[in-house]
Design a protein around this motif. Structure first.
Motif, PDB file in Angstrom:
ATOM      1  N   UNK A   1       0.815  -1.213   0.000  1.00 13.95           N
ATOM      2  CA  UNK A   1       0.000   0.000   0.000  1.00 13.95           C
ATOM      3  C   UNK A   1       0.846   1.259   0.000  1.00 13.95           C
ATOM      4  N   UNK A   2       1.878   1.274   0.842  1.00 13.81           N
ATOM      5  CA  UNK A   2       2.775   2.427   0.896  1.00 13.81           C
ATOM      6  C   UNK A   2       3.516   2.605  -0.431  1.00 13.81           C
ATOM      7  N   UNK A   3       3.964   1.483  -0.996  1.00  7.30           N
ATOM      8  CA  UNK A   3       4.693   1.542  -2.266  1.00  7.30           C
ATOM      9  C   UNK A   3       3.817   2.121  -3.378  1.00  7.30           C
ATOM     10  N   UNK A   4       2.594   1.630  -3.474  1.00  9.38           N
ATOM     11  CA  UNK A   4       1.682   2.118  -4.505  1.00  9.38           C
ATOM     12  C   UNK A   4       1.425   3.608  -4.351  1.00  9.38           C
ATOM     13  N   UNK A   5       1.196   4.040  -3.108  1.00 10.96           N
ATOM     14  CA  UNK A   5       0.922   5.452  -2.850  1.00 10.96           C
ATOM     15  C   UNK A   5       2.115   6.329  -3.209  1.00 10.96           C
ATOM     16  N   UNK A   6       3.306   5.928  -2.769  1.00  6.73           N
ATOM     17  CA  UNK A   6       4.494   6.742  -3.003  1.00  6.73           C
ATOM     18  C   UNK A   6       4.878   6.775  -4.486  1.00  6.73           C
ATOM     19  N   UNK A   7       4.676   5.659  -5.178  1.00  7.16           N
ATOM     20  CA  UNK A   7       4.987   5.650  -6.607  1.00  7.16           C
ATOM     21  C   UNK A   7       4.036   6.553  -7.393  1.00  7.16           C
ATOM     22  N   UNK A   8       2.805   6.660  -6.934  1.00  5.33           N
ATOM     23  CA  UNK A   8       1.868   7.586  -7.566  1.00  5.33           C
ATOM     24  C   UNK A   8       2.322   9.029  -7.400  1.00  5.33           C
ATOM     25  N   UNK A   9       3.103   9.271  -6.341  1.00 10.87           N
ATOM     26  CA  UNK A   9       3.631  10.605  -6.070  1.00 10.87           C
ATOM     27  C   UNK A   9       5.020  10.802  -6.681  1.00 10.87           C
ATOM     28  N   UNK A  10       5.360   9.929  -7.609  1.00 18.33           N
ATOM     29  CA  UNK A  10       6.617  10.029  -8.372  1.00 18.33           C
ATOM     30  C   UNK A  10       7.864   9.720  -7.545  1.00 18.33           C
ATOM     31  N   UNK A  11       7.705   8.976  -6.462  1.00 15.50           N
ATOM     32  CA  UNK A  11       8.861   8.517  -5.697  1.00 15.50           C
ATOM     33  C   UNK A  11       9.330   7.167  -6.245  1.00 15.50           C
ATOM     34  N   UNK A  12      10.593   6.839  -6.020  1.00 18.46           N
ATOM     35  CA  UNK A  12      11.144   5.562  -6.449  1.00 18.46           C
ATOM     36  C   UNK A  12      11.442   4.702  -5.224  1.00 18.46           C
ATOM     37  N   UNK A  13      10.852   3.511  -5.166  1.00 17.69           N
ATOM     38  CA  UNK A  13      11.111   2.592  -4.061  1.00 17.69           C
ATOM     39  C   UNK A  13      12.333   1.749  -4.434  1.00 17.69           C
ATOM     40  N   UNK A  14      13.440   1.982  -3.765  1.00 24.72           N
ATOM     41  CA  UNK A  14      14.683   1.299  -4.134  1.00 24.72           C
ATOM     42  C   UNK A  14      14.847  -0.040  -3.433  1.00 24.72           C
ATOM     43  N   UNK A  15      14.129  -0.248  -2.309  1.00 27.63           N
ATOM     44  CA  UNK A  15      14.255  -1.505  -1.574  1.00 27.63           C
ATOM     45  C   UNK A  15      13.122  -1.627  -0.565  1.00 27.63           C
ATOM     46  N   UNK A  16      12.806  -2.880  -0.209  1.00 27.69           N
ATOM     47  CA  UNK A  16      11.797  -3.164   0.810  1.00 27.69           C
ATOM     48  C   UNK A  16      12.363  -4.167   1.807  1.00 27.69           C
ATOM     49  N   UNK A  17      11.999  -3.996   3.066  1.00 29.89           N
ATOM     50  CA  UNK A  17      12.475  -4.893   4.121  1.00 29.89           C
ATOM     51  C   UNK A  17      11.310  -5.307   5.011  1.00 29.89           C
ATOM     52  N   UNK A  18      11.408  -6.538   5.544  1.00 28.85           N
ATOM     53  CA  UNK A  18      10.370  -7.048   6.428  1.00 28.85           C
ATOM     54  C   UNK A  18      10.780  -7.008   7.898  1.00 28.85           C
ATOM     55  N   UNK A  19      12.033  -6.642   8.167  1.00 30.86           N
ATOM     56  CA  UNK A  19      12.471  -6.478   9.555  1.00 30.86           C
ATOM     57  C   UNK A  19      13.549  -5.404   9.617  1.00 30.86           C
ATOM     58  N   UNK A  20      13.824  -4.932  10.814  1.00 28.94           N
ATOM     59  CA  UNK A  20      14.743  -3.817  10.974  1.00 28.94           C
ATOM     60  C   UNK A  20      16.170  -4.135  10.591  1.00 28.94           C
ATOM     61  N   UNK A  21      16.588  -5.374  10.804  1.00 29.88           N
ATOM     62  CA  UNK A  21      17.964  -5.735  10.479  1.00 29.88           C
ATOM     63  C   UNK A  21      18.187  -5.695   8.962  1.00 29.88           C
ATOM     64  N   UNK A  22      17.232  -6.209   8.209  1.00 33.46           N
ATOM     65  CA  UNK A  22      17.327  -6.125   6.746  1.00 33.46           C
ATOM     66  C   UNK A  22      17.289  -4.668   6.278  1.00 33.46           C
ATOM     67  N   UNK A  23      16.484  -3.861   6.946  1.00 33.52           N
ATOM     68  CA  UNK A  23      16.387  -2.453   6.571  1.00 33.52           C
ATOM     69  C   UNK A  23      17.743  -1.758   6.664  1.00 33.52           C
ATOM     70  N   UNK A  24      18.487  -2.055   7.715  1.00 37.38           N
ATOM     71  CA  UNK A  24      19.811  -1.449   7.890  1.00 37.38           C
ATOM     72  C   UNK A  24      20.746  -1.896   6.769  1.00 37.38           C
ATOM     73  N   UNK A  25      20.741  -3.190   6.461  1.00 29.87           N
ATOM     74  CA  UNK A  25      21.613  -3.714   5.406  1.00 29.87           C
ATOM     75  C   UNK A  25      21.266  -3.106   4.047  1.00 29.87           C
TER      76      UNK A  25
END
Length: 210
Positions: free
Chosen positions: A17-41
């Motif tokens: 949902x967040x990805x769809x919304x942000x892409x409609x606003x011309x943002x680029x989603x470069x990566x997605x993470x399911x936990x905080x440790x992956x987010x840092x990496x």
């Protein structure tokens, strides 16, 4: 240039949902993470402009993930999504270097405004958060600091999630003896001497969900 954004939330449907919304606003989603440790990496790998982090994530919560992202990708600004409206949570987030603190209930209407303001170097707080909180933070008064170190919070979260000391040590890349020492210090600092008490404390601090 479109803003490059990292999304981190353990619920796939929320990320979509967040990805769809942000892409409609011309943002680029470069990566997605399911936990905080992956987010840092992933932040270290992609160096996004902004990281949008859920507060309650497995293995490493959004607050501590924001701290670590600040170390591995200093140019990345972080926005925390949370259900917690209590003052200490906001102050903890500001202390951690978070630039945006957004209630999940207002994310649909306010997320893009938060992204824009944070990308310009401003701090964005959801409407309804008292400006007195920010003033207290800036004055370094009223709100006592968290008694635990970042590493101790990591160990506490893993213990509260049901991980054994051996499992926690493996996840953190430390020896079992070191992990056990952290756990002992946590109990001494908090004056809590059973696992159930640690779980309750972790829930109160927003490290895990009940």
């Amino acid at each position: 240039m479109p803003l490059r954004i990292l999304l981190a939330d353990d619920h796939l449907i929320v990320r979509q949902g967040l990805k769809s919304f942000l892409e409609q606003e011309q943002c680029t989603i470069v990566a997605e993470a399911a936990d905080g440790r992956d987010a840092v990496q992933l932040a270290q790998k992609h160096h996004p402009d902004i990281a949008v982090l859920d507060l309650a994530m497995p293995q490493l919560n959004g607050l501590d993930a924001a701290r670590e992202i600040g170390k591995v990708s200093p140019e990345t600004r972080t926005i925390l999504l949370t259900m917690h409206t209590e003052d200490p949570y906001v102050v903890d987030a500001l202390r951690a270097g978070v630039k945006g603190y957004l209630f999940k209930t207002q994310a649909a209407t306010d997320l893009m405004q938060a992204v824009r303001e944070v990308s310009r170097g401003a701090i964005y707080l959801s409407p309804g958060i008292s400006r007195g909180i920010v003033e207290a933070y800036l004055a370094k008064t009223d709100f006592p600091p968290d008694p635990l170190t970042p590493r101790e919070r990591e160990v506490l979260q893993l213990v509260a999630e049901g991980k054994t000391t051996k499992e926690a040590a493996a996840i953190l890349g430390v020896s079992v003896k070191t992990a056990e020492s952290h756990r002992t210090r946590i109990m001494e600092k908090l004056n809590i001497h059973e696992t159930a008490g640690l779980v309750r404390y972790a829930i109160r601090r927003g490290l895990i969900q009940p």
